[in-house]
Design an enzyme around this catalytic site. Structure first.
Site, PDB file in Angstrom:
ATOM      1  N   ILE A 144       0.853  -1.178   0.000  1.00  0.00           N
ATOM      2  CA  ILE A 144       0.000   0.000   0.000  1.00  0.00           C
ATOM      3  C   ILE A 144       0.893   1.233   0.000  1.00  0.00           C
ATOM      4  O   ILE A 144       1.785   1.365   0.826  1.00  0.00           O
ATOM      5  CB  ILE A 144      -0.911   0.030   1.253  1.00  0.00           C
ATOM      6  CG1 ILE A 144      -1.745  -1.252   1.378  1.00  0.00           C
ATOM      7  CG2 ILE A 144      -1.773   1.289   1.264  1.00  0.00           C
ATOM      8  CD1 ILE A 144      -2.774  -1.454   0.303  1.00  0.00           C
ATOM      9  N   GLU A 145       0.609   2.133  -0.921  1.00  0.00           N
ATOM     10  CA  GLU A 145       1.319   3.414  -1.013  1.00  0.00           C
ATOM     11  C   GLU A 145       0.301   4.502  -0.711  1.00  0.00           C
ATOM     12  O   GLU A 145      -0.754   4.560  -1.326  1.00  0.00           O
ATOM     13  CB  GLU A 145       1.883   3.563  -2.416  1.00  0.00           C
ATOM     14  CG  GLU A 145       2.710   4.785  -2.666  1.00  0.00           C
ATOM     15  CD  GLU A 145       3.275   4.815  -4.083  1.00  0.00           C
ATOM     16  OE1 GLU A 145       3.866   5.846  -4.445  1.00  0.00           O
ATOM     17  OE2 GLU A 145       3.127   3.834  -4.847  1.00  0.00           O
TER      18      GLU A 145
END
Length: 132
Positions: free
Chosen positions: A126-127
């Protein structure tokens, strides 16, 4: 004129545990879980944010049609936020979520972004990013 797509409506994540994923995405990322009834088949779960959603498939019980090789932890997602990255760092620390990398400068779909990288319960990357 050739056909072209205009936007992303939804994507699907295959997860090991729907409840654990719902808890993470609601608590840590501020999404809203919603149970919905598709046109066909049993009720399903989605995570809603903005004008998009992520449909959840439980590993081993995926809805057809599905990816050729679905599996927990195979995603890599970038989410834009207006909340400053520094506030995200504090929020993630408060929830015991490790930051894998960042803050680092990257290039997003519309230009430069500042990103933090973390993982969901299945290991999906997840960014969380601010547009610069």
């Amino acid at each position: 004129m050739s056909p072209s797509v205009a936007s992303l409506d939804h994507l699907v994540l295959t997860v090991a545990d729907i409840a654990a994923s719902v808890d993470f995405y609601e608590t840590v990322l501020g999404m809203r879980a919603e149970r919905f009834q598709p046109a066909e088949g049993p009720p399903r779960w989605a995570l809603k944010f903005g004008n998009q959603k992520i449909n959840l498939h439980e590993a081993g019980a995926e809805f057809r049609p599905h990816a050729a090789h679905p599996g927990p932890g195979t995603g890599d997602l970038c989410f834009l936020t207006e909340t400053p990255v520094a506030a995200w760092q504090a929020h993630l620390a408060a929830h015991g979520v490790a930051i894998e990398e960042g803050p680092v400068r990257r290039t997003g779909a519309t230009g430069p972004i500042l990103s933090l990288y973390l993982r969901d319960p299945d290991g999906t990357l997840i960014e969380v990013s601010n547009a610069l």
